[in-house]
Design a protein around this motif. Structure first.
Motif, PDB file in Angstrom:
ATOM      1  N   ILE A  13       0.852  -1.189   0.000  1.00 57.89           N
ATOM      2  CA  ILE A  13       0.000   0.000   0.000  1.00 57.89           C
ATOM      3  C   ILE A  13       0.886   1.237   0.000  1.00 57.89           C
ATOM      4  O   ILE A  13       1.824   1.354   0.798  1.00 57.89           O
ATOM      5  N   THR A  14       0.599   2.179  -0.906  1.00 56.34           N
ATOM      6  CA  THR A  14       1.371   3.416  -0.955  1.00 56.34           C
ATOM      7  C   THR A  14       0.458   4.616  -0.697  1.00 56.34           C
ATOM      8  O   THR A  14      -0.726   4.587  -1.026  1.00 56.34           O
ATOM      9  N   ALA A  27      -0.204   7.459   7.108  1.00 58.63           N
ATOM     10  CA  ALA A  27       0.498   6.184   6.967  1.00 58.63           C
ATOM     11  C   ALA A  27       0.649   5.516   8.327  1.00 58.63           C
ATOM     12  O   ALA A  27       0.430   4.303   8.474  1.00 58.63           O
ATOM     13  N   ALA A  28       1.017   6.294   9.336  1.00 60.20           N
ATOM     14  CA  ALA A  28       1.182   5.742  10.684  1.00 60.20           C
ATOM     15  C   ALA A  28      -0.146   5.265  11.248  1.00 60.20           C
ATOM     16  O   ALA A  28      -0.216   4.195  11.886  1.00 60.20           O
ATOM     17  N   ARG A  29      -1.199   6.019  11.022  1.00 59.87           N
ATOM     18  CA  ARG A  29      -2.524   5.613  11.529  1.00 59.87           C
ATOM     19  C   ARG A  29      -3.020   4.346  10.838  1.00 59.87           C
ATOM     20  O   ARG A  29      -3.610   3.474  11.483  1.00 59.87           O
ATOM     21  N   LEU A  30      -2.781   4.249   9.541  1.00 58.69           N
ATOM     22  CA  LEU A  30      -3.205   3.054   8.821  1.00 58.69           C
ATOM     23  C   LEU A  30      -2.414   1.838   9.303  1.00 58.69           C
ATOM     24  O   LEU A  30      -2.985   0.754   9.484  1.00 58.69           O
ATOM     25  N   VAL A  99       3.141  -3.963   3.603  1.00 58.18           N
ATOM     26  CA  VAL A  99       4.065  -2.830   3.567  1.00 58.18           C
ATOM     27  C   VAL A  99       3.284  -1.576   3.216  1.00 58.18           C
ATOM     28  O   VAL A  99       2.531  -1.549   2.231  1.00 58.18           O
ATOM     29  N   ILE A 100       3.450  -0.544   4.043  1.00 58.71           N
ATOM     30  CA  ILE A 100       2.845   0.765   3.779  1.00 58.71           C
ATOM     31  C   ILE A 100       3.986   1.752   3.540  1.00 58.71           C
ATOM     32  O   ILE A 100       4.824   1.961   4.420  1.00 58.71           O
ATOM     33  N   SER A 139      -3.129   2.202  -3.811  1.00 59.75           N
ATOM     34  CA  SER A 139      -2.448   3.488  -3.644  1.00 59.75           C
ATOM     35  C   SER A 139      -3.457   4.557  -3.280  1.00 59.75           C
ATOM     36  O   SER A 139      -4.540   4.629  -3.872  1.00 59.75           O
ATOM     37  N   PHE A 140      -3.102   5.369  -2.321  1.00 60.29           N
ATOM     38  CA  PHE A 140      -3.934   6.507  -1.927  1.00 60.29           C
ATOM     39  C   PHE A 140      -3.274   7.799  -2.395  1.00 60.29           C
ATOM     40  O   PHE A 140      -2.058   7.965  -2.275  1.00 60.29           O
ATOM     41  N   PHE A 141      -4.090   8.702  -2.915  1.00 56.95           N
ATOM     42  CA  PHE A 141      -3.629  10.053  -3.215  1.00 56.95           C
ATOM     43  C   PHE A 141      -4.416  11.004  -2.338  1.00 56.95           C
ATOM     44  O   PHE A 141      -5.633  11.126  -2.466  1.00 56.95           O
TER      45      PHE A 141
END
Length: 216
Positions: A13-14, A27-30, A99-100, A139-141
């Motif tokens: 996951i990006t 990213a940390a929360r996810l 992996v994030i 992927s999140f934008f």
């Protein structure tokens, strides 16, 4: 076996987006949310996910010198990615971890091609070589008007080299992210980063859990 076949779907996951969109926080929360679900999660970032990457990050973002040429900048980011993929991301995926990554290839296309004006085909070809065929599953934008994002970013501390770029540069970068999101709707989830932090975190976790459930 190609790298994209070394892991189960939705495990890479990006999170990308404009300056000040809250990528690192989200990213940390996810990562925390998915760990609470019982997953092993590796949280990393670009540049700087490896020892070599941390040295490159200082050169690219924290140095007060005028900075490298656009071509050199691209190659330094891709050197970071090549090391990151092979030393950290692929081994983690191979053992079954999620992996994030706080930034990945979408940022290179948006910043180095749309922002800097380097030829898109060249950037994409060199990036494909650097990542060895590895493609994010999700992927999140995180989207914000660039002026709002820059104001947020500068409120958190001294501006890095990219944050010091002109507003027009950041507008081009956002255009790049929007173009990527429009062209790859099955991979990229576009989210409004102006909402409350907790609401945005919930949206990311919901999308990630749904993708993981679909792949189970």
């Amino acid at each position: 076996m190609t790298p994209e076949h070394l892991h189960t779907m939705a495990s890479f996951i990006t999170i990308d987006g404009v300056e000040g969109a809250g990528k690192s926080t989200q990213a940390a929360r996810l990562a925390d949310a998915l760990r609470r679900d019982g997953h092993e999660v590796v949280l990393t970032r670009e540049p700087g996910g490896t020892e070599l990457g941390r040295a490159l990050r200082r050169m690219l973002l924290e140095d007060d010198s005028p900075g490298p040429t656009a071509e050199t900048e691209l190659l330094l980011y891709l050197a970071d990615r090549a090391e990151h993929v092979r030393r950290l991301i692929q081994p983690a995926l191979a053992r079954g971890a999620i992996v994030i990554a706080d930034r990945f290839s979408d940022s290179t296309v948006a910043y180095q091609s749309y922002g800097r004006g380097l030829p898109l085909e060249t950037v994409e070809r060199l990036d494909a070589f650097a990542r060895g065929g590895l493609v994010p599953d999700l992927s999140f934008f995180l989207d914000l008007p660039p002026d709002v994002g820059l104001e947020r970013a500068r409120a958190t501390g001294p501006a890095d080299r990219l944050e010091r770029e002109a507003l027009d540069f950041h507008r081009r970068v956002r255009d790049g992210f929007l173009a990527i999101a429009a062209s790859e709707p099955t991979r990229v989830v576009l989210l409004d980063a102006s909402v409350e932090i907790a609401d945005l975190a919930r949206a990311l976790a919901d999308h990630a859990r749904a993708r993981l459930a679909a792949a189970a």
